[in-house]
Design a protein around this motif. Structure first.
Motif, PDB file in Angstrom:
ATOM      1  N   ALA A   1     121.860  85.227  -0.715  1.00 42.96           N
ATOM      2  CA  ALA A   1     123.145  84.977  -1.558  1.00 42.96           C
ATOM      3  C   ALA A   1     123.940  86.152  -1.915  1.00 42.96           C
ATOM      4  O   ALA A   1     125.223  85.964  -2.070  1.00 42.96           O
ATOM      5  N   GLY A   2     123.562  87.426  -1.863  1.00 42.40           N
ATOM      6  CA  GLY A   2     124.161  88.433  -2.056  1.00 42.40           C
ATOM      7  C   GLY A   2     125.359  88.850  -0.820  1.00 42.40           C
ATOM      8  O   GLY A   2     126.380  89.334  -1.079  1.00 42.40           O
ATOM      9  N   ALA A   3     124.818  88.788   0.268  1.00 40.62           N
ATOM     10  CA  ALA A   3     125.608  88.384   1.502  1.00 40.62           C
ATOM     11  C   ALA A   3     126.690  87.566   1.258  1.00 40.62           C
ATOM     12  O   ALA A   3     127.851  88.147   1.787  1.00 40.62           O
ATOM     13  N   ASP A   4     126.430  86.340   1.046  1.00 42.47           N
ATOM     14  CA  ASP A   4     127.598  85.562   0.670  1.00 42.47           C
ATOM     15  C   ASP A   4     128.756  85.898  -0.091  1.00 42.47           C
ATOM     16  O   ASP A   4     129.904  85.828   0.209  1.00 42.47           O
ATOM     17  N   ALA A   5     128.049  86.414  -1.195  1.00 45.30           N
ATOM     18  CA  ALA A   5     128.971  86.830  -2.432  1.00 45.30           C
ATOM     19  C   ALA A   5     129.789  88.172  -1.855  1.00 45.30           C
ATOM     20  O   ALA A   5     130.974  88.117  -2.203  1.00 45.30           O
TER      21      ALA A   5
ATOM     22  N   ASN B   1     128.532 105.811   5.370  1.00 46.19           N
ATOM     23  CA  ASN B   1     127.892 104.669   5.748  1.00 46.19           C
ATOM     24  C   ASN B   1     126.412 104.927   5.882  1.00 46.19           C
ATOM     25  O   ASN B   1     125.294 104.253   5.180  1.00 46.19           O
ATOM     26  N   ASP B   2     125.697 105.919   6.350  1.00 41.15           N
ATOM     27  CA  ASP B   2     124.439 106.181   6.701  1.00 41.15           C
ATOM     28  C   ASP B   2     123.701 106.570   5.439  1.00 41.15           C
ATOM     29  O   ASP B   2     122.746 106.132   5.182  1.00 41.15           O
ATOM     30  N   GLU B   3     124.471 107.347   4.447  1.00 39.48           N
ATOM     31  CA  GLU B   3     123.623 107.730   3.270  1.00 39.48           C
ATOM     32  C   GLU B   3     123.509 106.282   2.281  1.00 39.48           C
ATOM     33  O   GLU B   3     122.434 106.486   1.789  1.00 39.48           O
ATOM     34  N   LEU B   4     124.294 105.492   2.437  1.00 37.35           N
ATOM     35  CA  LEU B   4     123.930 104.281   1.722  1.00 37.35           C
ATOM     36  C   LEU B   4     123.104 103.469   2.115  1.00 37.35           C
ATOM     37  O   LEU B   4     121.964 102.920   1.659  1.00 37.35           O
ATOM     38  N   ILE B   5     122.798 103.294   3.671  1.00 35.88           N
ATOM     39  CA  ILE B   5     121.866 102.479   4.182  1.00 35.88           C
ATOM     40  C   ILE B   5     120.500 103.157   4.156  1.00 35.88           C
ATOM     41  O   ILE B   5     119.503 102.551   3.885  1.00 35.88           O
ATOM     42  N   ASN B   6     120.484 104.386   4.084  1.00 34.45           N
ATOM     43  CA  ASN B   6     119.066 105.184   4.002  1.00 34.45           C
ATOM     44  C   ASN B   6     118.537 105.467   2.584  1.00 34.45           C
ATOM     45  O   ASN B   6     117.715 106.385   2.615  1.00 34.45           O
ATOM     46  N   TRP B   7     119.452 105.045   1.831  1.00 34.88           N
ATOM     47  CA  TRP B   7     119.076 105.515   0.487  1.00 34.88           C
ATOM     48  C   TRP B   7     118.163 104.638  -0.117  1.00 34.88           C
ATOM     49  O   TRP B   7     117.979 103.407  -0.226  1.00 34.88           O
ATOM     50  N   ASP B   8     116.929 105.406  -1.015  1.00 35.04           N
ATOM     51  CA  ASP B   8     115.881 104.561  -1.364  1.00 35.04           C
ATOM     52  C   ASP B   8     116.298 103.516  -2.507  1.00 35.04           C
ATOM     53  O   ASP B   8     115.571 102.582  -2.778  1.00 35.04           O
ATOM     54  N   ALA B   9     117.134 104.125  -3.523  1.00 30.44           N
ATOM     55  CA  ALA B   9     117.540 103.099  -4.608  1.00 30.44           C
ATOM     56  C   ALA B   9     118.302 102.048  -3.994  1.00 30.44           C
ATOM     57  O   ALA B   9     118.034 100.733  -4.373  1.00 30.44           O
ATOM     58  N   GLU B  10     118.859 101.882  -2.838  1.00 27.17           N
ATOM     59  CA  GLU B  10     119.552 100.705  -2.493  1.00 27.17           C
ATOM     60  C   GLU B  10     118.764  99.871  -1.490  1.00 27.17           C
ATOM     61  O   GLU B  10     118.896  98.723  -1.706  1.00 27.17           O
ATOM     62  N   GLN B  11     117.679 100.373  -0.842  1.00 27.20           N
ATOM     63  CA  GLN B  11     116.539  99.898  -0.299  1.00 27.20           C
ATOM     64  C   GLN B  11     115.738  98.904  -1.294  1.00 27.20           C
ATOM     65  O   GLN B  11     115.520  97.905  -1.044  1.00 27.20           O
ATOM     66  N   TYR B  12     115.506  99.338  -2.437  1.00 27.28           N
ATOM     67  CA  TYR B  12     115.134  98.865  -3.638  1.00 27.28           C
ATOM     68  C   TYR B  12     115.796  97.552  -3.941  1.00 27.28           C
ATOM     69  O   TYR B  12     115.186  96.603  -4.075  1.00 27.28           O
ATOM     70  N   ARG B  13     117.322  97.768  -4.033  1.00 25.65           N
ATOM     71  CA  ARG B  13     117.900  96.831  -4.607  1.00 25.65           C
ATOM     72  C   ARG B  13     118.077  95.731  -3.722  1.00 25.65           C
ATOM     73  O   ARG B  13     118.200  94.528  -3.945  1.00 25.65           O
ATOM     74  N   GLN B  14     117.935  95.905  -2.202  1.00 27.97           N
ATOM     75  CA  GLN B  14     117.942  95.179  -1.367  1.00 27.97           C
ATOM     76  C   GLN B  14     116.776  94.021  -1.289  1.00 27.97           C
ATOM     77  O   GLN B  14     116.805  92.910  -1.230  1.00 27.97           O
ATOM     78  N   LYS B  15     115.910  94.988  -1.621  1.00 26.48           N
ATOM     79  CA  LYS B  15     114.307  94.242  -1.628  1.00 26.48           C
ATOM     80  C   LYS B  15     114.339  93.174  -2.759  1.00 26.48           C
ATOM     81  O   LYS B  15     113.997  91.949  -2.603  1.00 26.48           O
ATOM     82  N   LEU B  16     114.930  93.582  -3.846  1.00 27.76           N
ATOM     83  CA  LEU B  16     115.019  92.337  -4.998  1.00 27.76           C
ATOM     84  C   LEU B  16     116.129  91.319  -4.489  1.00 27.76           C
ATOM     85  O   LEU B  16     115.701  90.112  -4.711  1.00 27.76           O
ATOM     86  N   ASN B  17     117.228  91.700  -3.922  1.00 28.18           N
ATOM     87  CA  ASN B  17     118.070  90.627  -3.474  1.00 28.18           C
ATOM     88  C   ASN B  17     117.457  89.691  -2.517  1.00 28.18           C
ATOM     89  O   ASN B  17     117.893  88.600  -2.422  1.00 28.18           O
ATOM     90  N   ALA B  18     116.585  90.157  -1.658  1.00 26.80           N
ATOM     91  CA  ALA B  18     116.227  89.658  -0.562  1.00 26.80           C
ATOM     92  C   ALA B  18     115.056  88.468  -1.191  1.00 26.80           C
ATOM     93  O   ALA B  18     114.977  87.351  -0.575  1.00 26.80           O
ATOM     94  N   ALA B  19     114.813  88.945  -2.438  1.00 33.77           N
ATOM     95  CA  ALA B  19     113.710  88.006  -3.048  1.00 33.77           C
ATOM     96  C   ALA B  19     114.460  86.957  -3.878  1.00 33.77           C
ATOM     97  O   ALA B  19     113.690  86.201  -4.448  1.00 33.77           O
ATOM     98  N   GLY B  20     115.748  87.066  -3.882  1.00 34.90           N
ATOM     99  CA  GLY B  20     116.364  86.049  -4.805  1.00 34.90           C
ATOM    100  C   GLY B  20     116.891  86.528  -6.117  1.00 34.90           C
ATOM    101  O   GLY B  20     117.306  85.651  -6.813  1.00 34.90           O
ATOM    102  N   ASN B  21     116.622  87.703  -6.450  1.00 34.27           N
ATOM    103  CA  ASN B  21     117.061  88.339  -7.544  1.00 34.27           C
ATOM    104  C   ASN B  21     118.571  88.521  -7.757  1.00 34.27           C
ATOM    105  O   ASN B  21     119.226  88.724  -6.724  1.00 34.27           O
TER     106      ASN B  21
END
Length: 347
Positions: free
Chosen positions: A297-301, A327-347
């Motif tokens: 849903a985040g990707a759609d938004a 670009n690379d520092e955003l993709i490899n950033w731990d804080a964003e990987q956490y946010r992506q994990k929540l996003n993928a779970a539907g949060n």
């Protein structure tokens, strides 16, 4: 909360946050954040949560302001991990504070609103942003902050530009911050600034659904959630701008680097073969957009956001795209990987 007045302000902030979160021109997906300072505690939106859910869910996290500000002042890397400063006794859901908690802590005002306003972003990616905004915000106390990665680097960039009285920040390639002493005042300031920065979108025809369906074939690709998302592929100027690279952090986080544009005669299968991977979104010039079947849903938004932003950019403007390193520092950033994990779970 410290007092009944603080509790009332937090309730008002939740209501305003939900309103902001329901407006795709102000914020998208898990982007944007709001906060309230109550005594020595900063209540801020949790990482990975959506502002639109502020009334339905407990999305605010308490953070100890003093220790966090001290870490920022000392350039302590710990400041880039705001969860270390969360007050766990009051954090019943165990959520992490926003990755931009340091930004909110630095602003001296009690209420801070950070939005990914599409009008602001469309200006903030242009090389002439500061000069253009100066004309629009004449008479307001504002500051322009060159692009830094969200988190501690951005907080340090803000600290370098902050002056007494400043209550509006234009963040290059990122968005808008407004701050005030009350929620009501912050809402009025947000409304005023966004009206001053408003820009008309180029108009486009509708997508060609039949052609898109044929191009998708049996690949599992689908139409975007919002019909507005197609405009970036239909408008030639928007498509050209999108093809140039990534313009702001949340695009990279939710959609990957840049945008994939189909070439003449290419269907989904051919685009995937050319890329060596299945892009989250594919732009078909003059026709519309297709999303990978498992796109969140985040990707759609964010695909809708891309269309809204690019439609407002001056076609002759020189643009500041994010560099390969950014670009690379955003993709490899731990804080964003956490946010992506929540996003993928539907949060």
């Amino acid at each position: 909360m410290a007092t009944d007045a603080d509790a009332q302000e937090l309730a008002a902030l939740r209501s305003l946050s939900a309103d902001i979160g329901r407006n795709p021109h102000l914020t998208q997906a898990a982007g944007g954040n709001t906060s309230l300072k109550a005594a020595d505690t900063l209540w801020i939106k949790a990482s990975g949560t959506w502002l639109k859910d502020a009334l339905a869910e407990d999305i605010m996290v308490p953070v100890a302001i003093g220790p966090l500000l001290k870490a920022v002042e000392q350039r302590d890397p710990a400041a880039d991990q705001p969860q270390a400063f969360a007050i766990e006794a009051l954090n019943s859901r165990g959520l992490r504070p926003s990755i931009e908690t340091t930004v909110h802590a630095l602003m001296p005002q009690r209420v801070v609103l950070h939005v990914h306003c599409v009008d602001t972003i469309s200006l903030a990616v242009q090389a002439d942003c500061e000069a253009r905004v100066a004309k629009r915000l004449d008479g307001l106390e504002w500051a322009y902050v060159p692009y830094r990665r969200p988190g501690l680097p951005l907080a340090q960039g803000i600290a370098e530009r902050l002056r007494p009285g400043v209550d509006v920040l234009i963040l290059a390639n990122h968005g808008l911050v407004v701050a005030a002493e009350t929620v009501a005042e912050a809402e009025l300031l947000l409304r005023r600034v966004t009206q001053l920065l408003a820009r008309p979108a180029r108009k486009v025809t509708g997508p060609d659904f039949a052609a898109l369906t044929a191009l998708a074939g049996d690949t599992g690709y689908r139409l975007p959630a919002d019909v507005e998302a197609h405009a970036v592929a239909i408008d030639p100027e928007s498509c050209r701008i999108a093809s140039g690279g990534s313009l702001y952090p949340d695009h990279v986080i939710f959609l990957g680097k840049g945008s994939v544009v189909a070439g003449p005669g290419e269907d989904v299968k051919r685009v995937v073969e050319r890329c060596g991977t299945a892009p989250i979104a594919i732009l078909f010039p003059g026709l519309g957009v297709l999303m990978r079947g498992d796109a969140s849903a985040g990707a759609d938004a964010m695909q809708r956001c891309l269309a809204d932003v690019t439609a407002r950019i001056d076609v002759a403007a020189r643009l500041n795209y994010l560099t390969a390193a950014e670009n690379d520092e955003l993709i490899n950033w731990d804080a964003e990987q956490y946010r992506q994990k929540l996003n993928a779970a539907g949060n």
